[in-house]
Design an enzyme around this catalytic site. Sequence first.
Site, PDB file in Angstrom:
ATOM      1  N   GLU A 104      -8.391   8.392   0.029  1.00  0.00           N
ATOM      2  CA  GLU A 104      -6.967   8.696  -0.119  1.00  0.00           C
ATOM      3  C   GLU A 104      -6.729  10.205  -0.040  1.00  0.00           C
ATOM      4  O   GLU A 104      -7.666  11.001  -0.019  1.00  0.00           O
ATOM      5  CB  GLU A 104      -6.438   8.181  -1.466  1.00  0.00           C
ATOM      6  CG  GLU A 104      -5.789   6.817  -1.414  1.00  0.00           C
ATOM      7  CD  GLU A 104      -4.395   6.866  -0.805  1.00  0.00           C
ATOM      8  OE1 GLU A 104      -4.007   7.916  -0.234  1.00  0.00           O
ATOM      9  OE2 GLU A 104      -3.687   5.846  -0.871  1.00  0.00           O
ATOM     10  N   ASN A 119       3.519   5.796  -3.893  1.00  0.00           N
ATOM     11  CA  ASN A 119       2.986   6.050  -2.558  1.00  0.00           C
ATOM     12  C   ASN A 119       4.053   6.643  -1.638  1.00  0.00           C
ATOM     13  O   ASN A 119       5.229   6.736  -1.998  1.00  0.00           O
ATOM     14  CB  ASN A 119       2.445   4.763  -1.928  1.00  0.00           C
ATOM     15  CG  ASN A 119       0.937   4.660  -2.038  1.00  0.00           C
ATOM     16  OD1 ASN A 119       0.216   5.627  -1.837  1.00  0.00           O
ATOM     17  ND2 ASN A 119       0.449   3.466  -2.370  1.00  0.00           N
ATOM     18  N   ASP A 169       1.801   2.217   2.410  1.00  0.00           N
ATOM     19  CA  ASP A 169       0.927   3.120   1.662  1.00  0.00           C
ATOM     20  C   ASP A 169       1.350   4.557   1.983  1.00  0.00           C
ATOM     21  O   ASP A 169       2.526   4.865   2.028  1.00  0.00           O
ATOM     22  CB  ASP A 169      -0.541   2.832   1.996  1.00  0.00           C
ATOM     23  CG  ASP A 169      -1.480   3.221   0.853  1.00  0.00           C
ATOM     24  OD1 ASP A 169      -1.309   4.303   0.277  1.00  0.00           O
ATOM     25  OD2 ASP A 169      -2.399   2.440   0.544  1.00  0.00           O
TER      26      ASP A 169
END
Length: 291
Positions: A16, A146, A197
């Site tokens: 991430e 997100n 996301d």
Amino acid sequence: MNEVSVFSDHVCELGEGPSYDPATDALFWFDIVNGQLLEKPVAGGALKIHELGQMASAIAIIDDKRQLIATETGLFVRDVATGQMTLHTPVEADNSLTRSNDSRVHPCGALWMGTMGKSEAKGAGSIYWFFRGELRKLFSGITVSNSICFSGDGALAYYTDTSTGLLMRVACDPASGLPSGEPKVFVDHRSSKGYVDGSVVDRDGVLWNAVWSGKAVKAYSPDGTLLREVAMPVTQPSCPAFVGRNADRLAVTSAWKGKDDKQRQLDPQAGMTFALDIPVNGRFEPRVLIA
């Protein structure tokens, strides 16, 4: 798939928070749950793994010698030369059930930082605004924060609670990065495959979104129209970042988190980080102002 290649074959459980530093031509990203910061030159070179000792999810550049790292206990200043981490501003440090998640710098230098429950508990997270040492909570009751990103002029902010399937947009004060209106739905993804996301916005106002469980990166015009969909070789792409000397390519992280051995065998590149060889009119991340 010819337009997608492996940038790093290092496998992250939860890759991430990618961010490119044009001064060093390096991409930084995280394996959140294993507390690792990863660093690799975009033009080629060895991968470096920095052990942080706690969950961390996002990085911003302060100056040539310092970075700001969003972690499960707050915002830390990291010395680039030594790797030393110094707590700057606690964020939910007294809540062991939450951690940082998606975060990004507004063009004015303010940071929006998202938190969430480590077990994805419903409504356990929030989104914060941090600017010159001041911290404010913007949105609460967030399950999975997100898609925090901004238009180039700083007049628009985007975010999502991934659990809702709704990508939101809100007007912003370009000078402070604070919301100046009420959030409205930008993209309703509930009837589409996968989940919204991480995202970034390019110079043309096009929003590029990684679709978790959707095996894709999607590009949306400023009015929310789907412009294109790039197929990914992994089930769980997690977040894009503009990379390269001209910010004209995309790097995309991914994850194997939540998969059993059989599922991982069917998704052998899960957790790797990818380069997308498609033309993008990207831009560099602003530096964050901590004082």
